[in-house]
Design a protein around this motif. Structure first.
Motif, mmCIF file in Angstrom:
data_model
loop_
_atom_site.group_PDB
_atom_site.id
_atom_site.type_symbol
_atom_site.label_atom_id
_atom_site.label_comp_id
_atom_site.label_asym_id
_atom_site.label_seq_id
_atom_site.Cartn_x
_atom_site.Cartn_y
_atom_site.Cartn_z
ATOM 1 N N UNK A 66 2.359 10.180 3.074
ATOM 2 C CA UNK A 66 2.650 8.786 2.755
ATOM 3 C C UNK A 66 4.119 8.579 2.403
ATOM 4 N N UNK A 67 4.686 9.466 1.600
ATOM 5 C CA UNK A 67 6.072 9.276 1.149
ATOM 6 C C UNK A 67 7.092 9.352 2.282
ATOM 7 N N UNK A 81 -12.627 16.700 -2.809
ATOM 8 C CA UNK A 81 -12.782 15.356 -3.373
ATOM 9 C C UNK A 81 -11.693 15.049 -4.394
ATOM 10 N N UNK A 82 -11.240 13.810 -4.453
ATOM 11 C CA UNK A 82 -11.669 12.690 -3.611
ATOM 12 C C UNK A 82 -11.016 12.770 -2.229
ATOM 13 N N UNK A 83 -11.734 12.381 -1.219
ATOM 14 C CA UNK A 83 -11.274 12.489 0.162
ATOM 15 C C UNK A 83 -10.470 11.231 0.524
ATOM 16 N N UNK A 84 -9.210 11.213 0.130
ATOM 17 C CA UNK A 84 -8.369 10.030 0.326
ATOM 18 C C UNK A 84 -7.844 9.964 1.753
ATOM 19 N N UNK A 93 -6.202 12.034 6.652
ATOM 20 C CA UNK A 93 -6.313 12.312 5.220
ATOM 21 C C UNK A 93 -4.927 12.332 4.588
ATOM 22 N N UNK A 94 -4.850 11.924 3.337
ATOM 23 C CA UNK A 94 -3.606 11.972 2.573
ATOM 24 C C UNK A 94 -3.699 12.963 1.419
ATOM 25 N N UNK A 122 5.788 16.735 -0.093
ATOM 26 C CA UNK A 122 5.712 15.395 -0.674
ATOM 27 C C UNK A 122 4.272 14.966 -0.956
ATOM 28 N N UNK A 123 3.308 15.773 -0.570
ATOM 29 C CA UNK A 123 1.892 15.467 -0.794
ATOM 30 C C UNK A 123 1.506 15.960 -2.193
ATOM 31 N N UNK A 124 1.136 15.038 -3.064
ATOM 32 C CA UNK A 124 0.828 15.382 -4.457
ATOM 33 C C UNK A 124 -0.312 16.383 -4.608
#
Length: 184
Positions: A66-67, A81-84, A93-94, A122-124
């Motif tokens: 996303x970033x 989970x959670x499957x964002x 998926x994010x 960049x993925x938390x």
């Protein structure tokens, strides 16, 4: 190309497309060793995670960063989970916890460098990044400690121990049948 144009292209095409910095890149076919090791890796992830909360995916699963507004198709991924999912693309998926790339001569530098440093880090939710080298029969395991730090370990024998996922994969299983398909 806008993100929306990329998503439309990726959905309408039989090919897989990655998206970075406003450009779409067709995913090239891999070598036989790459295909075999990728399949072995997914099989071992599937076995190791059976009955657990997290779900492994093969190279057909898209991951959105996303970033950086990028979309990639890693060789394997694990999502817990959670499957964002991405707000713009329900197929991406994010929130992967682990990402895997099987190295090839043409993508190794990108997989080790910009793909990890700029996009994947960049993925938390990302905690583990694994680079599998079929040519050298070794694995580079990176544990993401936080946004600024990660630890790196090269493994050439024994097992890949993934701390966050709580699994272990014997390296020999990644190379199953590799010598057979390379034989003349």
């Amino acid at each position: 190309m806008t993100v929306e144009e990329y998503i439309a292209l990726d959905r309408s095409s039989e090919d897989r497309w990655e998206y970075v910095d406003g450009e779409a890149y067709a995913m090239a076919g891999g070598s036989t060793p790459h295909a075999l090791v990728t399949g072995n890796l997914f099989y071992e992830l599937r076995r190791a995670l059976e009955g657990k909360n997290c779900v492994p995916f093969n190279q057909a699963q898209k991951i959105a960063t996303v970033r950086t507004s990028a979309f990639h198709y890693p060789d394997a991924s694990v999502v817990c989970p959670p499957f964002a999912k991405d707000a713009r693309d329900e197929n991406a998926f994010t929130s992967p916890v682990a990402l895997f790339e099987v190295l090839s001569p043409t993508t190794a530098d990108y997989d080790r460098g910009e793909k990890f440093e700029v996009h994947y880090r960049s993925i938390d939710t990302l905690r583990e990044y694994v680079l599998v080298n079929p040519e050298r029969r070794r694995v580079e395991y990176r544990r993401v400690l936080d946004a600024e730090r990660f630890s790196s370990l090269f493994i050439v024998a024994g097992a890949l121990r993934m701390e966050v996922l709580g699994i272990e994969i014997p390296l020999d299983r990644l190379w199953t049948d590799l010598d057979r398909v390379r034989a003349p």
